[in-house]
Design a protein around this motif. Structure first.
Motif, short mmCIF file in Angstrom:
data_model
loop_
_atom_site.label_atom_id
_atom_site.label_comp_id
_atom_site.label_asym_id
_atom_site.label_seq_id
_atom_site.Cartn_x
_atom_site.Cartn_y
_atom_site.Cartn_z
N GLY A 182 0.79 -1.22 0.00
CA GLY A 182 0.00 0.00 0.00
C GLY A 182 0.83 1.27 0.00
O GLY A 182 0.33 2.35 0.34
N LYS A 183 2.09 1.15 -0.43
CA LYS A 183 2.96 2.32 -0.45
C LYS A 183 3.95 2.17 -1.58
O LYS A 183 4.62 1.13 -1.69
CB LYS A 183 3.69 2.46 0.89
N ASP A 184 4.04 3.18 -2.45
CA ASP A 184 5.06 3.14 -3.49
C ASP A 184 5.46 4.54 -3.91
O ASP A 184 4.80 5.52 -3.59
CB ASP A 184 4.64 2.27 -4.68
N LEU A 185 6.58 4.59 -4.62
CA LEU A 185 7.15 5.86 -5.08
C LEU A 185 7.16 5.87 -6.59
O LEU A 185 7.63 4.93 -7.22
CB LEU A 185 8.59 6.00 -4.56
N ARG A 186 6.60 6.92 -7.18
CA ARG A 186 6.70 7.10 -8.63
C ARG A 186 7.64 8.25 -8.93
O ARG A 186 7.49 9.35 -8.38
CB ARG A 186 5.35 7.37 -9.27
N VAL A 187 8.59 7.99 -9.82
CA VAL A 187 9.56 9.01 -10.24
C VAL A 187 9.34 9.28 -11.72
O VAL A 187 9.30 8.37 -12.54
CB VAL A 187 11.00 8.53 -10.01
N PHE A 188 9.19 10.55 -12.07
CA PHE A 188 8.95 10.98 -13.44
C PHE A 188 10.28 11.37 -14.08
O PHE A 188 11.00 12.23 -13.55
CB PHE A 188 7.99 12.16 -13.49
N VAL A 189 10.60 10.73 -15.21
CA VAL A 189 11.88 10.97 -15.89
C VAL A 189 11.60 11.41 -17.32
O VAL A 189 10.97 10.68 -18.09
CB VAL A 189 12.75 9.71 -15.89
N LEU A 190 12.06 12.60 -17.67
CA LEU A 190 11.82 13.16 -19.00
C LEU A 190 13.16 13.51 -19.64
O LEU A 190 13.95 14.26 -19.07
CB LEU A 190 10.94 14.41 -18.89
N GLY A 191 13.41 12.91 -20.81
CA GLY A 191 14.68 13.16 -21.49
C GLY A 191 15.88 12.80 -20.65
O GLY A 191 16.93 13.42 -20.75
N GLY A 192 15.74 11.78 -19.81
CA GLY A 192 16.84 11.34 -18.96
C GLY A 192 17.00 12.10 -17.66
O GLY A 192 17.85 11.75 -16.84
N ILE A 194 15.27 13.64 -14.05
CA ILE A 194 14.18 13.50 -13.09
C ILE A 194 13.48 14.85 -12.95
O ILE A 194 14.12 15.87 -12.63
CB ILE A 194 14.71 13.05 -11.72
N ILE A 195 12.17 14.89 -13.21
CA ILE A 195 11.44 16.16 -13.12
C ILE A 195 10.51 16.20 -11.90
O ILE A 195 9.92 17.24 -11.61
CB ILE A 195 10.63 16.45 -14.40
N GLY A 196 10.37 15.09 -11.19
CA GLY A 196 9.52 15.08 -10.01
C GLY A 196 9.31 13.67 -9.49
O GLY A 196 9.62 12.69 -10.18
N ALA A 197 8.80 13.59 -8.27
CA ALA A 197 8.50 12.29 -7.67
C ALA A 197 7.36 12.46 -6.68
O ALA A 197 7.22 13.52 -6.05
CB ALA A 197 9.73 11.72 -6.97
N VAL A 198 6.54 11.42 -6.56
CA VAL A 198 5.44 11.43 -5.60
C VAL A 198 5.40 10.10 -4.85
O VAL A 198 5.65 9.04 -5.43
CB VAL A 198 4.08 11.68 -6.29
N MET A 199 5.09 10.19 -3.57
CA MET A 199 4.87 8.99 -2.76
C MET A 199 3.37 8.73 -2.73
O MET A 199 2.58 9.62 -2.42
CB MET A 199 5.41 9.18 -1.34
N VAL A 216 -1.49 10.93 -2.42
CA VAL A 216 -0.17 11.26 -2.95
C VAL A 216 0.41 12.46 -2.23
O VAL A 216 -0.31 13.34 -1.76
CB VAL A 216 -0.22 11.54 -4.47
N ALA A 217 1.73 12.48 -2.17
CA ALA A 217 2.45 13.60 -1.57
C ALA A 217 3.75 13.77 -2.34
O ALA A 217 4.34 12.79 -2.81
CB ALA A 217 2.73 13.34 -0.09
#
Length: 290
Positions: A182-192, A194-199, A216-217
């Motif tokens: 019930g807990k995970d981290l998403r990391v957004f990667v654009l053009g190599g 990191i532009i953001g991350a949310v838990m 989300v946070a």
């Protein structure tokens, strides 16, 4: 007149629920002198004509295309555009790997990054006696599923067999249960980059997907966490992906999956990052280099 012309390809049903992001993308494109036309996948016909890859739409001419922004999962269609010499974002090779969980695990297994033990099974090949970590509960998920909709918490061999028999032609991944469900981290990667991350967290389900009701946070990566992300993303050379991690009992990252058509609602709801503008900027920069 726009410098470059592109198609934004969605399934019609997906476009209906993503009108906001579609508007953001088209407005961001116009702001930097790009033309971006929404196209429904269902309106396209593809094949070979005169020995060349052909793409037909009832209104728009694909021969004027400079790029395609693929927001649908259709490997054959992406390859068709590429066969016609049209640059796709993401490429078919990236989409192929990201949209198959088994292939993603094979890829990450070579990078020395922590993962849950997983077994690739079908209704025909499943044999619990040959799976060394068959301790319940476990997670069963379709290899080509996305958004947490084809993911099942199973408590017995009978449950696994029942689900497999419902999808006799599907490939599944059978996986150890997470140490922090019930807990995970998403990391957004654009053009190599990191532009953001949310838990993402859920108090009611082992799945924390935002579209399934998870909270989300915003999250700031530690340097060692960012290094793990780059080890995964750098060899891929993807345009825009989301990399998802579970957490072990010590709070360290455990690779989960890679999203090709990555959803951005959680990023927009928790940060000021304008993913649409950044994505269109990346597309223009990439095409200018090419």
């Amino acid at each position: 007149m726009a410098e470059l012309h592109g198609w934004l390809v969605y399934k019609q049903k997906d476009a209906e629920v993503n009108r906001g992001f579609i508007m953001m993308l088209t407005e961001a494109a116009a702001a930097i002198n790009l033309s971006l036309q929404l196209i429904y996948e269902e309106d396209l016909s593809i094949g070979i004509s005169g020995g060349l890859a052909a793409i037909q739409h009832p209104i728009y001419d694909s021969r004027n295309l400079d790029f395609v922004l693929m927001r649908t999962i259709n490997q054959l269609l992406t390859k068709q555009f590429e066969a016609a010499g049209i640059r796709c974002f993401n490429s078919s090779s990236v989409a192929s790997l990201c949209n198959d969980k088994a292939q993603s695990y094979q890829y990450v297994s070579r990078l020395g990054i922590e993962m849950l033990d997983s077994w690739f099974i079908t209704s025909r090949t499943f044999n619990p006696e040959k799976i060394p970590f068959c301790r319940f509960p476990m997670v069963l998920k379709q290899s080509d599923g996305r958004g947490g909709k084809e993911v099942y918490l199973v408590h017995s061999t009978e449950e696994i067999e029942e689900i497999l028999m419902q999808y006799p032609h599907k490939q599944f991944v059978l996986q150890q249960f997470a140490e922090q469900p019930g807990k995970d981290l998403r990391v957004f990667v654009l053009g190599g980059e990191i532009i953001g991350a949310v838990m993402r967290t859920s108090a009611t389900s082992f799945k924390a997907n935002y579209t399934l009701g998870g909270k989300v946070a915003p999250y700031v990566l530690f340097p060692e966490e960012a290094e793990i992300v780059h080890r995964i993303s750098a060899p891929l050379k993807a345009d825009f992906i989301g990399i998802d991690f579970l957490l072990n009992s010590s709070g360290q990252l455990v690779f989960n999956e890679i999203e090709d058509v990555v959803g951005c609602r959680s990023l927009y709801s928790t940060t000021d990052v304008d993913a649409a503008a950044l994505y269109m900027g990346h597309i223009k920069k990439t095409l200018k280099k090419g």
